[in-house]
Design an enzyme around this catalytic site. Structure first.
Site, PDB file in Angstrom:
ATOM      1  N   TYR A  80       0.829  -1.203   0.000  1.00 42.31           N
ATOM      2  CA  TYR A  80       0.000   0.000   0.000  1.00 42.31           C
ATOM      3  C   TYR A  80       0.866   1.256   0.000  1.00 42.31           C
ATOM      4  O   TYR A  80       0.621   2.184  -0.752  1.00 42.31           O
ATOM      5  CB  TYR A  80      -0.917  -0.013   1.237  1.00 42.31           C
ATOM      6  CG  TYR A  80      -1.926   1.098   1.232  1.00 42.31           C
ATOM      7  CD1 TYR A  80      -3.158   0.930   0.590  1.00 42.31           C
ATOM      8  CD2 TYR A  80      -1.661   2.313   1.850  1.00 42.31           C
ATOM      9  CE1 TYR A  80      -4.081   1.949   0.568  1.00 42.31           C
ATOM     10  CE2 TYR A  80      -2.584   3.337   1.830  1.00 42.31           C
ATOM     11  CZ  TYR A  80      -3.802   3.160   1.195  1.00 42.31           C
ATOM     12  OH  TYR A  80      -4.720   4.167   1.165  1.00 42.31           O
ATOM     13  N   PHE A 132      -8.963  18.727 -25.310  1.00 41.07           N
ATOM     14  CA  PHE A 132      -9.376  17.332 -25.366  1.00 41.07           C
ATOM     15  C   PHE A 132     -10.671  17.228 -24.561  1.00 41.07           C
ATOM     16  O   PHE A 132     -10.887  18.020 -23.643  1.00 41.07           O
ATOM     17  CB  PHE A 132      -8.283  16.390 -24.818  1.00 41.07           C
ATOM     18  CG  PHE A 132      -8.699  14.957 -24.962  1.00 41.07           C
ATOM     19  CD1 PHE A 132      -8.797  14.391 -26.225  1.00 41.07           C
ATOM     20  CD2 PHE A 132      -9.075  14.194 -23.869  1.00 41.07           C
ATOM     21  CE1 PHE A 132      -9.258  13.088 -26.386  1.00 41.07           C
ATOM     22  CE2 PHE A 132      -9.536  12.893 -24.022  1.00 41.07           C
ATOM     23  CZ  PHE A 132      -9.626  12.345 -25.285  1.00 41.07           C
ATOM     24  N   THR A 133     -11.507  16.270 -24.900  1.00 41.56           N
ATOM     25  CA  THR A 133     -12.858  16.224 -24.307  1.00 41.56           C
ATOM     26  C   THR A 133     -12.830  16.222 -22.777  1.00 41.56           C
ATOM     27  O   THR A 133     -13.503  17.032 -22.137  1.00 41.56           O
ATOM     28  CB  THR A 133     -13.611  14.961 -24.791  1.00 41.56           C
ATOM     29  OG1 THR A 133     -12.758  13.835 -24.600  1.00 41.56           O
ATOM     30  CG2 THR A 133     -13.995  15.062 -26.248  1.00 41.56           C
ATOM     31  N   ASP A 222       0.303  18.129 -21.608  1.00 46.13           N
ATOM     32  CA  ASP A 222      -0.411  16.860 -21.656  1.00 46.13           C
ATOM     33  C   ASP A 222       0.411  15.970 -22.585  1.00 46.13           C
ATOM     34  O   ASP A 222       0.416  16.156 -23.803  1.00 46.13           O
ATOM     35  CB  ASP A 222      -1.829  17.075 -22.195  1.00 46.13           C
ATOM     36  CG  ASP A 222      -2.616  15.769 -22.282  1.00 46.13           C
ATOM     37  OD1 ASP A 222      -1.992  14.691 -22.278  1.00 46.13           O
ATOM     38  OD2 ASP A 222      -3.857  15.826 -22.377  1.00 46.13           O
ATOM     39  N   LYS A 265      -1.792   5.571 -22.993  1.00 48.90           N
ATOM     40  CA  LYS A 265      -1.170   5.859 -24.279  1.00 48.90           C
ATOM     41  C   LYS A 265       0.350   5.896 -24.081  1.00 48.90           C
ATOM     42  O   LYS A 265       1.064   5.035 -24.566  1.00 48.90           O
ATOM     43  CB  LYS A 265      -1.669   7.196 -24.831  1.00 48.90           C
ATOM     44  CG  LYS A 265      -3.167   7.219 -25.160  1.00 48.90           C
ATOM     45  CD  LYS A 265      -3.581   8.596 -25.648  1.00 48.90           C
ATOM     46  CE  LYS A 265      -5.077   8.765 -25.753  1.00 48.90           C
ATOM     47  NZ  LYS A 265      -5.670   8.174 -26.942  1.00 48.90           N
ATOM     48  N   ARG A 388     -15.420  12.036 -33.970  1.00 46.67           N
ATOM     49  CA  ARG A 388     -14.728  13.184 -33.389  1.00 46.67           C
ATOM     50  C   ARG A 388     -15.244  14.412 -34.133  1.00 46.67           C
ATOM     51  O   ARG A 388     -14.613  14.961 -35.017  1.00 46.67           O
ATOM     52  CB  ARG A 388     -13.203  13.063 -33.541  1.00 46.67           C
ATOM     53  CG  ARG A 388     -12.611  11.904 -32.776  1.00 46.67           C
ATOM     54  CD  ARG A 388     -12.276  12.165 -31.317  1.00 46.67           C
ATOM     55  NE  ARG A 388     -13.357  12.145 -30.369  1.00 46.67           N
ATOM     56  CZ  ARG A 388     -13.200  11.903 -29.065  1.00 46.67           C
ATOM     57  NH1 ARG A 388     -12.023  11.618 -28.577  1.00 46.67           N
ATOM     58  NH2 ARG A 388     -14.217  11.945 -28.241  1.00 46.67           N
ATOM     59  N   PHE A 454     -21.145  11.953 -25.944  1.00 43.79           N
ATOM     60  CA  PHE A 454     -20.643  10.988 -26.930  1.00 43.79           C
ATOM     61  C   PHE A 454     -20.426   9.608 -26.320  1.00 43.79           C
ATOM     62  O   PHE A 454     -20.443   8.611 -27.025  1.00 43.79           O
ATOM     63  CB  PHE A 454     -19.354  11.495 -27.593  1.00 43.79           C
ATOM     64  CG  PHE A 454     -18.214  11.716 -26.644  1.00 43.79           C
ATOM     65  CD1 PHE A 454     -18.085  12.910 -25.957  1.00 43.79           C
ATOM     66  CD2 PHE A 454     -17.264  10.725 -26.448  1.00 43.79           C
ATOM     67  CE1 PHE A 454     -17.037  13.114 -25.079  1.00 43.79           C
ATOM     68  CE2 PHE A 454     -16.205  10.921 -25.578  1.00 43.79           C
ATOM     69  CZ  PHE A 454     -16.096  12.121 -24.879  1.00 43.79           C
TER      70      PHE A 454
HETATM   71  N1  F0G Z   1      -5.382  13.789 -22.802  1.00 47.11           N
HETATM   72  C1  F0G Z   1      -5.330  13.306 -24.042  1.00 47.11           C
HETATM   73  C2  F0G Z   1      -4.578  14.032 -25.095  1.00 47.11           C
HETATM   74  C3  F0G Z   1      -5.982  12.104 -24.341  1.00 47.11           C
HETATM   75  O1  F0G Z   1      -5.931  11.633 -25.575  1.00 47.11           O
HETATM   76  C4  F0G Z   1      -6.676  11.433 -23.318  1.00 47.11           C
HETATM   77  C5  F0G Z   1      -7.404  10.210 -23.587  1.00 47.11           C
HETATM   78  C6  F0G Z   1      -6.702  11.981 -22.034  1.00 47.11           C
HETATM   79  C7  F0G Z   1      -6.025  13.165 -21.811  1.00 47.11           C
HETATM   80  C8  F0G Z   1      -7.421  11.321 -20.907  1.00 47.11           C
HETATM   81  O2  F0G Z   1      -6.729  10.192 -20.514  1.00 47.11           O
HETATM   82  O3  F0G Z   1      -8.310   8.291 -20.998  1.00 47.11           O
HETATM   83  O4  F0G Z   1      -6.374   8.007 -19.444  1.00 47.11           O
HETATM   84  O5  F0G Z   1      -8.308   9.371 -18.776  1.00 47.11           O
HETATM   85  N2  F0G Z   1      -7.711   9.832 -24.744  1.00 47.11           N
HETATM   86  C9  F0G Z   1      -8.432   8.607 -25.058  1.00 47.11           C
HETATM   87  C10 F0G Z   1      -8.707   8.547 -26.537  1.00 47.11           C
HETATM   88  C11 F0G Z   1      -9.655   8.417 -24.266  1.00 47.11           C
HETATM   89  O6  F0G Z   1      -9.391   7.592 -26.944  1.00 47.11           O
HETATM   90  O7  F0G Z   1      -8.233   9.357 -27.308  1.00 47.11           O
HETATM   91  P1  F0G Z   1      -7.466   8.887 -19.912  1.00 47.11           P
END
Ligand code: F0G
Length: 481
Positions: A80, A132-133, A222, A265, A388, A454
Site C-alpha cells: 500500500y 481534449f474532451t 499533456d 497511451k 470526433r 458521446f
Molecule cells: N489527454 C489526451 C490528449 C488524451 O488523448 C486522453 C485520452 C486523455 C487526456 C485522458 O486520458 O483516458 O487516461 O483518462 N484519450 C483517449 C482517446 C480516451 O481515446 O483518445 P485517460
C-alpha cells in the site's frame, strides 16, 4: 521500425517485432452488424466487443505490450505504501524528464481533475493549442474556460504543414496582454488528439514556454501522445535531426513545469499521473491524490501496470518502437488518398482520420456526419471507429448545438496490434463505403445526456439508409462477410 527499402520498390512499413500472443477475432455478417449498431444506439462506444472485427475506437489502454513489460509485471511490489515499484517508476520519470516528483493517478483524466481542482475557478481561462474532451469537461465543470490557440492550419483538413498542432504565438501573447490575470497555466497538448493526432514542433513548444514564463505563468504539458510527437519532431524538424529521442524529450521536459499523461497511451500500459520538478507545486496538489485516487505510492493504479509503464517509458525512447504507429497510419492514409478518399493530411499519430464533411457532404452538420460515418463503416466492415465531431462537443449554455470545427471519423491504430493485411482490409471497406456514400444518411439523438454525451448518447438514423447499405453490401459481396 525504420523505413526499410524493398528490392521490388514496394513501399510498406516493416514490423521490427514478432507476435507471440494472439487473440482470436470474429467477423459477424453484415445483417448482424446492422442489428448490433441499432442495439448500440448508433454509438460505437456502446457496441459489444464480440460484434467487432477491427477495433479502431482508440489507442487507449489497448496497445500491444512487450515481453519486457510483461516480465516486469511479475516483479511488481504490491504494498500500500512505499512500494519499490513506485520508486522504480518515479526514477524512470526522473531519468527521462528530469522531474523529481510524481503524483500517481488512475488515468489521464484523473490527473486533469487534480490540475483543474488546484488551478481552476469561476472565470479562469486555460489557453491550449486544442482541447481534449475530458480536459475541457474538467475545466468547464469548475466554471473555467478553454481558449484554443492552434494555428489556422490546425483545423484545415488538408495541409502540408508538418506541425499542425503548433500554437499561434501572436494570439498567445495577445491573450496574456488582455486577460493574463485570469490565466494560471498554459496547456500544451502533444500529438494534438482531436485535430488528427497532429504534433507541435520543438521550436514552438520552446517558444510557448518562454512566452508563458515571461508572464510568470506555468506551462503544463499533456504528454499522453508525446511518443508520436517525438517521432514527428525527430523526422520532420531540421533542428532536431541530430538529437536523439531521449535528448528531444529532455529538451521538452526542461521547458515544462508540470507534465501529466495518460499511461494508457504514453508508456503502453494503464494509469497516469503528474510529474514535476518543483516541490511547492507538488505539495500544492499532493493531498488530492489520497483523497480521489489512492495512496501516494500507487494513486489507484495496479502496481503491475506501474511496473509495465516504467519499462514502456524506456521503450518510448526507441525509434523502432515509436515509429510503428505513425508509419502504419501513414500507409493507411496514403492508400486512402490514392483511392480518392478524403482524409486528414499530413498523416498524424494515434490514427487515420476520415473527413466526414467531404466524405458525405449531403449530411448536414446538425445530423452528425462523423457519427453517421462511424455507424456506416461499422456496418460496412465490422470496423469500430470513433466520432470526433459535433457529437463529441458539448451544447452551449443556452442549449444550442455547438457545431464542431471539424467532423472526423477517427480510426485509431493501437500500437503493434494490427497487421498490414488488416489495415488493407479497412482501406478496402472504406473505399467501398466511399463509392456507396450517397446511401449514407444522418442521425438524430433519441437519448442525450447533458455531459460527455458521446459516451452514452443514443441516436437513430433519420431514414432507412442503414437497411439500404446492407442491401448494397450483399449485392456487391454476395455471401462474403
Ligand atoms: N489527454 C489526451 C490528449 C488524451 O488523448 C486522453 C485520452 C486523455 C487526456 C485522458 O486520458 O483516458 O487516461 O483518462 N484519450 C483517449 C482517446 C480516451 O481515446 O483518445 P485517460
Amino acid at each position: 521500425m525504420q523505413e526499410i527499402q524493398f528490392y521490388t520498390g514496394e513501399s510498406i512499413p516493416l514490423e521490427l517485432h514478432k507476435v507471440r500472443i494472439v487473440q482470436k477475432l470474429d467477423l459477424v455478417p453484415v445483417e448482424r452488424r446492422a442489428e448490433a449498431i441499432k442495439e448500440a444506439g448508433n454509438n460505437t462506444f456502446l457496441l459489444k466487443n464480440k460484434d467487432i472485427f477491427l477495433d479502431m475506437l482508440t489507442d487507449s489502454g489497448v496497445n500491444a505490450m512487450s515481453d519486457r513489460q510483461l516480465a516486469a509485471m511479475m516483479i511488481a511490489d504490491d504494498s500500500y505504501a512505499g512500494s519499490a515499484t513506485f520508486t522504480r517508476l518515479t526514477d524512470k520519470l526522473e531519468e527521462i524528464f528530469g522531474t523529481h516528483y510524481f503524483l500517481p493517478a488512475h488515468q489521464g483524466r484523473a490527473a486533469e481533475n487534480i490540475l483543474a481542482m488546484t488551478f481552476v475557478e469561476k472565470g479562469t481561462i486555460i489557453p491550449m493549442n486544442y482541447h481534449f474532451t475530458t480536459t475541457k469537461a474538467h475545466i468547464t465543470r469548475l466554471g473555467g474556460y478553454v481558449e484554443e490557440l492552434v494555428i489556422d492550419e490546425g483545423t484545415e483538413i488538408t495541409s502540408t504543414h508538418p506541425f499542425k498542432g503548433n500554437f499561434d504565438l501572436t494570439r498567445l501573447k495577445k491573450l496574456f496582454d488582455e486577460k493574463g490575470d485570469r490565466i494560471p497555466f498554459v496547456r500544451i497538448e502533444a500529438g494534438t488528439n482531436l485535430i488528427g493526432g497532429q504534433p507541435l514542433s520543438l521550436e514552438n513548444i520552446e517558444a510557448v514556454s518562454d512566452i508563458t514564463h515571461s508572464y510568470g505563468k506555468l506551462v503544463v504539458m499533456d504528454a499522453s501522445l508525446l511518443q508520436d510527437n517525438l517521432y514527428f519532431i525527430k523526422t520532420r524538424e531540421e533542428k532536431a535531426r541530430n538529437l536523439s529521442v531521449r535528448e528531444i524529450t529532455k529538451r521538452i521536459a526542461d521547458k515544462m513545469d508540470i507534465i501529466y499523461f495518460s499511461a494508457r497511451k504514453l508508456g503502453f500500459a494503464r494509469g497516469g499521473g503528474l510529474a514535476m520538478r518543483d516541490e511547492k507545486l507538488y505539495l500544492k496538489m499532493r493531498e488530492l491524490v489520497p483523497m480521489f485516487e489512492g495512496f501516494l505510492t500507487y494513486g489507484g493504479m495496479s502496481v503491475r501496470e506501474m511496473e509495465a509503464m516504467a519499462v514502456g517509458l524506456e521503450e518510448t525512447m526507441d525509434m523502432d518502437v515509436i515509429s510503428q504507429g505513425p508509419l502504419f497510419i501513414k500507409y493507411m492514409t496514403d492508400e486512402l488518398l490514392r483511392l480518392g478518399v478524403p482524409v486528414v493530411t499530413p498523416a498524424g499519430g494515434l490514427g487515420c482520420h476520415l473527413d466526414a464533411t467531404r466524405f458525405i457532404p449531403h449530411v448536414r452538420q446538425e445530423e452528425y456526419p462523423a457519427g453517421a460515418l462511424a455507424a456506416a463503416l461499422y456496418i460496412a466492415g465490422g470496423i469500430r471507429g470513433m466520432e470526433r465531431g459535433t457529437i463529441s462537443e458539448q451544447r452551449e449554455e443556452d442549449g444550442s448545438e455547438h457545431l464542431a470545427s471539424v467532423e472526423l471519423l477517427r480510426l485509431a491504430v493501437p500500437r503493434r496490434v494490427f497487421t498490414l493485411s488488416q489495415i488493407k482490409y479497412a482501406v478496402d471497406r472504406i473505399k467501398w463505403l466511399y463509392d456507396n456514400r450517397n446511401l449514407i444518411g444522418g442521425l438524430k439523438f433519441v437519448e442525450e445526456p447533458s455531459s460527455l454525451r458521446f459516451f452514452f448518447g443514443r441516436l437513430d438514423p433519420v431514414s432507412d439508409w442503414q437497411q439500404k447499405l446492407v442491401e448494397a453490401f450483399r449485392k456487391d459481396f454476395g455471401d462474403s462477410l
